[in-house]
Scaffold this active site. Structure first.
Site, short mmCIF file in Angstrom:
data_model
loop_
_atom_site.label_atom_id
_atom_site.label_comp_id
_atom_site.label_asym_id
_atom_site.label_seq_id
_atom_site.Cartn_x
_atom_site.Cartn_y
_atom_site.Cartn_z
CE LYS A 54 -9.87 0.32 4.43
NZ LYS A 54 -9.48 1.06 3.29
CB ALA A 80 -6.69 -2.61 7.04
CD1 TRP A 111 -2.68 1.63 0.57
CD2 TRP A 111 -1.96 1.83 2.69
NE1 TRP A 111 -3.38 2.65 1.16
CE2 TRP A 111 -2.95 2.79 2.45
CE3 TRP A 111 -1.35 1.76 3.94
CZ2 TRP A 111 -3.35 3.69 3.44
CZ3 TRP A 111 -1.76 2.64 4.92
CH2 TRP A 111 -2.76 3.59 4.66
CG ASP A 162 -1.96 -2.77 7.82
OD1 ASP A 162 -3.00 -2.62 8.48
OD2 ASP A 162 -1.70 -2.11 6.79
C1 LMR Z 1 -6.98 2.17 0.00
O1 LMR Z 1 -5.95 1.48 -0.01
O2 LMR Z 1 -7.56 2.55 -1.02
C2 LMR Z 1 -7.59 2.53 1.34
O3 LMR Z 1 -6.87 1.93 2.36
C3 LMR Z 1 -7.79 3.98 1.51
C4 LMR Z 1 -6.50 4.74 1.71
O4 LMR Z 1 -6.41 5.47 2.71
O5 LMR Z 1 -5.61 4.65 0.88
#
Ligand code: LMR
Length: 397
Positions: free
Chosen positions: A245, A212, A129, A210
């Site tokens: 989420k 989420a 991410w 993590d």
């Molecule tokens: C995403 O990966 O789209 C979500 O976790 C929102 C974000 O804050 O990036």
């Protein structure tokens, strides 16, 4: 003072969501930011959240500050949700600190690690991410990456990951996404997790989970299994969890940092240091979201309804994966898109070029990350065939 500051490009995820909102086309499709959407494209307030929120507003008689570690009832119930049956046995050596969302928890954990070991390194998957790097290096950690994903085969590359962990110095922090890997959707299976945890344990690395998307992959227990297994085997672990989420509480910024230490004494020190770090950033967490979660998880009727709605959401994500794979194969006969159905959670990386991503957006109003990450929740029975037809020619293989 600010004359030398340059305007930065938009955030790779939030920027696409903004552009989508401004697009007036009736054909537009948002496969960008990771939020759950129902069939009509709405991100709903979950039923149990609506009820808990109403009851909370009725009952609350103060908005006074929460304690520094957050709402006690939230901390206990969220710890049990993540750790499952093992929670009671672990609680005496766990610090649970409410934080402003998963991001706040990740950053707080980094600040804490930096206080304990100023030269600490953290290893993350490549890709990961895009906010992981800034959050962890912003907290003072030196960030590095290990190979994780074969983009052509749409698979985990386990051996390069194990090799990187083997080569890491003891004390290196390893960021591990417990389930629904962002951005690939590719997760280790349980046998592979055992291999990963074997190396983490033998090299004396520090796992930093993590989590989420608990409940949005297979189910609440399956998705948390890697965290529970690590806690069973490894004396020190960190967990950043998010309620954005699985409770749909995105804007309420609700999450927690969990640190399991070797004994109760160390955990006291950890909690005091984390609270001091939080005090210098945001003082204490916001209350509303955590109090909603607490109400849900301490009321059997609300909890059952929340679990049922979450299971329906996860089932919808899995069925959208099936629909997309079938629609791609229908528009490109012989093409094997079954990898989409083996991945979990909201995300998959299509592996198409940035030019193709731009073309899909400019010519067809289909929005995704420039890395070709899609959020399958943005698909529905009405748009999936069109998306598949337009994406299929760009897919490699
Ligand atoms: C995403 O990966 O789209 C979500 O976790 C929102 C974000 O804050 O990036």
């Amino acid at each position: 003072m600010f004359e030398k500051l340059e305007t930065l490009p938009p955030d790779p995820i939030l920027g696409v969501a903004v552009a989508f909102r401004e697009d007036r086309s009736p054909d537009k499709v948002d496969l960008s930011i990771g939020v759950y959407k129902d069939r009509s494209g709405v991100t709903p307030v979950m039923r149990a959240v609506q009820k808990a929120e109403r009851a909370l507003i009725e009952a609350q008689d103060t908005k006074v500050y929460l304690p520094p570690s957050g709402a006690p009832g939230f901390r206990e119930s969220i710890f049990s949700l993540v750790m499952g049956d093992g929670a009671a046995g672990l609680r005496s050596r766990a610090a649970v600190i409410q934080a402003p969302g998963g991001c706040g928890a990740l950053r707080l954990g980094a600040e804490l690690i930096h206080r304990a070991a100023p030269a600490a390194r953290v290893l993350m998957s490549d890709p990961t991410w895009p906010n992981h790097g800034p959050l962890l290096s912003g907290g003072g950690l030196q960030a590095g990456q290990h190979r994780y994903f074969d983009a052509l085969a749409h698979r985990l590359t386990l051996q390069p990951m194990l090799d990187a962990l083997e080569a890491a110095a003891p004390g290196t922090v390893v960021l591990l996404q417990a389930s629904c890997h962002n951005p690939t959707g590719v997760e280790p299976d349980q046998a592979q997790w055992h291999q990963i945890l074997d190396v983490v344990a033998s090299r004396r690395l520090v796992p930093y989970f993590d989590i989420a998307y608990q409940g949005l992959g297979d189910d609440l227990d399956f998705d948390a299994w890697p965290v529970r297994e690590a806690a069973r085997r490894i004396p020190e672990i960190l967990v950043a969890l998010s309620c954005s989420k699985n409770f749909g509480l995105y804007r309420e910024r609700t999450g927690a940092l969990v640190v399991i230490g070797e004994d109760a004494g160390r955990v006291k020190a950890v909690e005091s240091q984390a609270n001091r770090a939080a005090r210098s950033m945001y003082s204490m967490p916001p209350g509303h979201g955590g109090l909603i979660v607490e109400r849900i998880l301490t009321d059997p009727t609300l909890e059952a309804d929340w679990r049922a709605e979450l299971a329906t959401m996860a089932a919808r994500l899995r069925s959208l994966r099936e629909l997309l794979a079938a629609a791609i194969t229908a528009s490109r006969p012989g093409f094997d898109a079954s990898w989409l159905t083996r991945q979990r959670g909201m995300f998959s990386l299509l592996g198409i070029s940035a030019d193709a991503v731009r073309q899909l957006r400019e010519a067809h109003h289909i929005y995704m990350g420039l890395d070709s990450r899609i959020n399958v929740a943005g698909l529905n029975e009405d748009n999936v065939e069109r998306v598949a037809r337009l994406v299929a020619p760009h897919l490699a293989g």
